[in-house]
Design an enzyme around this catalytic site. Structure first.
Site, short mmCIF file in Angstrom:
data_model
loop_
_atom_site.label_atom_id
_atom_site.label_comp_id
_atom_site.label_asym_id
_atom_site.label_seq_id
_atom_site.Cartn_x
_atom_site.Cartn_y
_atom_site.Cartn_z
N GLY A 234 52.93 39.95 8.35
CA GLY A 234 53.59 38.71 8.77
C GLY A 234 53.08 37.54 7.95
CB SER A 235 53.36 33.94 8.51
OG SER A 235 52.68 33.81 9.74
CD GLU A 256 49.70 45.23 3.41
OE1 GLU A 256 49.77 44.39 2.48
OE2 GLU A 256 49.31 46.38 3.26
CG LEU A 257 48.50 38.20 5.31
CD1 LEU A 257 47.29 37.27 5.25
CD2 LEU A 257 48.93 38.43 6.75
N GLY A 258 52.08 36.86 3.31
CA GLY A 258 53.17 36.30 2.51
C GLY A 258 52.93 36.40 1.01
CB CYS A 290 56.32 39.78 1.73
SG CYS A 290 56.43 41.56 1.49
CD GLU A 393 56.29 33.89 2.16
OE1 GLU A 393 55.85 33.45 3.23
OE2 GLU A 393 56.29 35.10 1.87
CG PHE A 395 60.56 34.25 3.89
CD1 PHE A 395 59.84 35.01 2.99
CD2 PHE A 395 60.84 34.81 5.14
CE1 PHE A 395 59.41 36.29 3.29
CE2 PHE A 395 60.41 36.10 5.45
CZ PHE A 395 59.69 36.83 4.51
#
Ligand code: NAD
Length: 500
Positions: A234-235, A256-258, A290, A393, A395
Site C-alpha cells: 500500500g501507500s 511493498e510501498l509506492g 505502483c 507518486e 497514481f
C-alpha cells in the site's frame, strides 16, 4: 476433499458474499462501481474483535497444516487454481466492477493469481534447509526453514486479487495460516473470491480468514500477539505506520510501498518502440500501479518528437464508463483520487510545466459526464525536480516529460527521488542500458522494457520510500514467511568444548 464439481454454480453466492462477519459488530457495506456508484453487492465487514477470533482459529489450524506433506499442500493450491480457472469470467468481472478496470484488467488479475497458485504448489516442495558442519566432534547440524505461524496480509485496491494472491499463496504454501485484510473498496475481488476458491479446493477451515474492514481492523491485525509476520502492500504513509507498530512489537513487516519510477529514453533509443512501452507503463489501469512510469526522462534531441507522438496517440483515446461502453480510460478509484491528480497537475503548471494534453475529458463515451473520478490522459513537458509532477507518486494517467542533455544528467534526474521501486531504460545499446541500470538504487530495472513487470518467480520490491528491502516472489518468499531454526544432534552426550 476438493469440490471442483461445483464449477457451474457461481463461485460467490449470497452467503459467501456476506461472509462470516454478516450481522456482526463491523456492520455491512454496499460495494459500488467506481465512477457511476452503481451498487454491486452487499458484504459483511469485520470488526476489530473479529481479528482475535480469526487469529485463534488460525493458530489452532496452522499446527496441523504445518505438519502436512508438501504434496498435500500443493494439491490444495492446484485445486484452488482449477477453481479460479473454472470461474475466471465471474472473478474477472468482480475485479473489474470493483476497481473500475477496463478490458482485460480483471482477466489479467485472475491469470496472475492462477500462476501464483501453481508457483506456490512448486514452492511447497522446494528444499527447506541446509546441512551445516558440526561445531563439535560427532555433531551433525542443519538449518531448517520453519513456518512463522500466522501471517497478516494487508492489501490495497488497485490490483486487489493479484496482490492478495502474491502474499496469501506463498504464506500458505510454506505452512502458515493467513489473516487477509483487503481494502474495503475491493473486498470481493481482493478477498472473498480467494477465500471461496480455497474453501472449494479443500483448504482446512481456519487457515485463511478474510477480514474486510477499515484501517483499525488492519492495525488490530498488526498488533495481534498471534500474527508473527505482516505483509503489507500500500501507500508509503501507511507502510511507515505499520512498520513502526510492528517494529515496537519486534515483529517482521514486509512492506511493498509506492513508487515514482523513471522511464528513461536515451538518444539512441528506438523511438516508436519506446513510445509504445511508455504508454503501457503510464496508462495501465489509469496509472494506478505502483510500478507505473511516473517520470519520463527523455534526451533533449528526442523530447519533442516523443511528446508529439504521445499526444497524438492519447488524443484518440475514449474516456468513459467501462461498464456501458468500450473505452480506453475509465474512472479512477474515487473522486478524491481524481482531485489529488488534478491538484498535482495544476500545481506543476503553476510552477512552470507546460500542459500539452489533458485537463478535461477528450472523446468522452456515453454517460461519461455523470461519472466521478474521470481524469483524462494528460501530458506535461518542462517538468523539473521541485514540481509535484516530478516529486510525487501521481497514481493517475499523467505523463510528465523531463528532458536531459547527457547520460550523467539522466542518471542524476532518475536518482532525484526518495522512492526506489522500478525503472526502465530505452537504448539501442544493451551494454549502455545495463551500465545505466547499475547506477540506479531501485529494486527493479528493465532495459528496453517497461517499469511494470512482475512474475511469481522474480524478486519484487523496492528501497527507500518504496519498501524496507524485503522481496516477494520465488525463494524470496521463503525469507518473508519462514524463520530459520538451527538444530544439532550429537551421536552421544559429550563434555562441552572448553570455553575460550
Ligand atoms: P493505503 O496505504 O491507503 O491502503 C492499503 C491498505 O492498508 C488498505 O487495506 C487499507 O485499509 C489499509 N490501511 C490503511 N491504514 C491502515 C493502518 N493504519 N493500519 C493498517 N492498515 C491500514 O494504500 P492505497 O492508497 O489503498 O494503495 C495505493 C498505494 O499502494 C500506492 O502508493 C501504491 O504505489 C501502493 N502499491 C504498492 C505496490 C508494491 O508492490 N510496491 C503494489 C500496489 C500498490
Amino acid at each position: 476433499m476438493p469440490d471442483t464439481g461445483a464449477a457451474r454454480a457461481p463461485l460467490l453466492d449470497a452467503a459467501a458474499l456476506a461472509g462470516p462477519w454478516a450481522g456482526g459488530r463491523g456492520g455491512s457495506r454496499t460495494q459500488t462501481e467506481p465512477g457511476s456508484g452503481r451498487p454491486i453487492a452487499g458484504i459483511g465487514l469485520a470488526a476489530t474483535e473479529d481479528v482475535e477470533r480469526a487469529a485463534l482459529a488460525a493458530v489452532a489450524a496452522q499446527e496441523s497444516w504445518a505438519r502436512t506433506t508438501c504434496a498435500e499442500r500443493a494439491l490444495v493450491l492446484r485445486e484452488a487454481a482449477a477453481v479460479l480457472a473454472a470461474h475466471s469470467d465471474e472473478v474477472a468481472d468482480w475485479v473489474n466492477r470493483e476497481t473500475g478496470g477496463v478490458g482485460a484488467k480483471g482477466a489479467g488479475e485472475v491469470a496472475a493469481a492462477i500462476e501464483e497458485l501453481y508457483a506456490g504448489a512448486a514452492l511447497a516442495a522446494e528444499p527447506c534447509g541446509e546441512l551445516l558442519p558440526g561445531s563439535a566432534p560427532g555433531q551433525f547440524g542443519y538449518a531448517r526453514r520453519v513456518p512463522v505461524g500466522v501471517v497478516g496480509v494487508i492489501t490495497p485496491w488497485n490490483a486487489p486479487l493479484r496482490l492478495a494472491a502474491r502474499a496469501v499463496v506463498p504464506a500458505l504454501a510454506l505452512g502458515n495460516a493467513v489473516l487477509l485484510k483487503p481494502d474495503e473498496q475491493t473486498a470481493i475481488g481482493g478477498g472473498l473470491v480467494l477465500a471461496a476458491a480455497f474453501a472449494r479446493a479443500g483448504l482446512p477451515a481456519g487457515l485463511l480468514a478474510v477480514l474486510p474492514g477499515p484501517a483499525e481492523v488492519g492495525e488490530a491485525l498488526v498488533a495481534s500477539e498471534h500474527t508473527a509476520v505482516i505483509s503489507f502492500t500500500g501507500s508509503t504513509a501507511t507502510g511507515r505506520r505499520i512498520g513502526s507498530i510492528a517494529g515496537g512489537l519486534l515483529k517482521r513487516a514486509v512492506l511493498e510501498l509506492g513508487g515514482n519510477n523513471a522511464f528513461v529514453v536515451l538518444d539512441d533509443a528506438d523511438l516508436p518502440a519506446a513510445v509504445d512501452a511508455a504508454l503501457r507503463a503510464s496508462l495501465a489501469h489509469n496509472g494506478q500501479i505502483c510500478m507505473a512510469a511516473g517520470r519520463h526522462l527523455v534526451h533533449q534531441d528526442l523530447a519533442e518528437e516523443y511528446t508529439a507522438a504521445l499526444v497524438e496517440r492519447l488524443a484518440r483515446l475514449r474516456c468513459g464508463d467501462p461498464r456501458v461502453a468500450e473505452v480506453a480510460i475509465g474512472p479512477l478509484i474515487n473522486g478524491r483520487q481524481a482531485d489529488r491528480v488534478a491538484g498535482i497537475v495544476a500545481d506543476s503548471v503553476a510552477a512552470g510545466a507546460e500542459l500539452r494534453l489533458g485537463g478535461r475529458p477528450l472523446d468522452t463515451g456515453p454517460g461519461a459526464g455523470t461519472l466521478t473520478g474521470l481524469y483524462p490522459p494528460t501530458v506535461l513537458t518542462g517538468v523539473r525536480p521541485g514540481m509535484p509532477a516530478f516529486d510525487e507518486e501521481i497514481f493517475g494517467p499523467v505523463i510528465p516529460v523531463t528532458s536531459f542533455a547527457d547520460d550523467e544528467e539522466a542518471v542524476r534526474l532518475a536518482r532525484a527521488t526518495a522512492y526506489g521501486l522500478s525503472a526502465a531504460i530505452h537504448t539501442a545499446d544493451p551494454v549502455r542500458g545495463r551500465a545505466f541500470a547499475d547506477r540506479l538504487p531501485t529494486g527493479m530495472a528493465h532495459v528496453n522494457g517497461s517499469t511494470i513487470d512482475d512474475a511469481p518467480h522474480v524478486p519484487m520490491g523496492g528501497l527507500g520510500l518504496s519498501g524496507n528491502g524485503h522481496r516477494s516472489g520465488g525463494r524470496w518468499n521463503v525469507e518473508a514467511f519462514t524463520f530459520t531454526q538451527w538444530v544439532t544432534v550429537l551421536d552421544r552426550p559429550r563434555a562441552p568444548r572448553k570455553a575460550g
